[in-house]
Write an enzyme that holds these catalytic residues in place. Structure first.
Site, PDB file in Angstrom:
ATOM      1  CB  CYS A  38       4.270  -0.688 -12.079  1.00 47.10           C
ATOM      2  SG  CYS A  38       3.213  -1.516 -12.748  1.00 47.10           S
ATOM      3  CB  CYS A 112       3.996  -7.989  -8.925  1.00 48.40           C
ATOM      4  SG  CYS A 112       5.418  -6.582  -8.836  1.00 48.40           S
TER       5      CYS A 112
END
Ligand code: FES
Length: 175
Positions: A38, A112
């Site tokens: 990302c 993440c």
């Protein structure tokens, strides 16, 4: 730990109240990492002290991130869980442990938690290097893999480190 596509209560609590968010002045170690999926970025700052027996331990840990909700929650539990641990103990922290502490993460958000774990490895690497201490082989391997990934990210998201750091400065009072 139940698998779910939703955020657990613990994730939401850590996101809404990230007590360890911020910067440490004159840190002993800094880990700066990015997420290839990302382009998000994270800084982890460490203050290291000495235990009575002479062992190095993490006196304080803080983070800043330009990442998502899961990245904030992961970094917050990571920073909390490594405080007062020796460097060797802190190095045993991995993304599975972070996910467990959060009572799970949706499968799409597991990457993440990798950001937080990598920031820890890089901050410890930085501390050991600056202080001319022995760097364990597996930490060196992780560092080299992270460096390689950083180069990929730099190619994919040109100037990301400068841009993100500037944005963080502007948003200093966000939390
Ligand atoms: Fe980028 Fe979570 S989507 S760190």
């Amino acid at each position: 730990m139940k698998k779910s596509n939703f955020y657990s209560k613990k994730v939401m609590e850590n996101f809404r109240n990230p007590k360890n968010y911020g910067e440490i002045k004159n840190p002993d170690g800094v880990g700066k990492v990015g997420n290839i999926y990302c382009g998000d970025v994270m800084w982890l700052y460490l203050k290291v002290g000495k235990k009575q027996g002479g062992q190095d331990y993490i006196k304080d840990a803080k983070f800043q991130t330009y990442g998502c909700l899961a990245a904030v929650a992961s970094s917050n539990v990571l920073a909390q869980s490594i405080k007062n641990k020796t460097i060797d103990q802190a190095l045993k922290t991995d993304r599975q442990k972070i996910v467990r502490e959060l009572d799970g993460l949706p499968p799409l958000k597991i990457h993440c938690s990798v950001l937080a774990a990598d920031a820890l490895y890089e901050a410890i690497y930085d501390y050991l290097l600056k202080n001319k201490k022995k760097i364990p082989d597996n930490l060196l391997k992780k560092h080299l893999a992270i460096e390689k990934e950083k180069k990929e990210i730099e190619k994919r998201y040109k100037g990301w480190t400068e841009m993100e750091k500037k944005s963080l400065k502007n948003e200093k009072n966000k939390f």
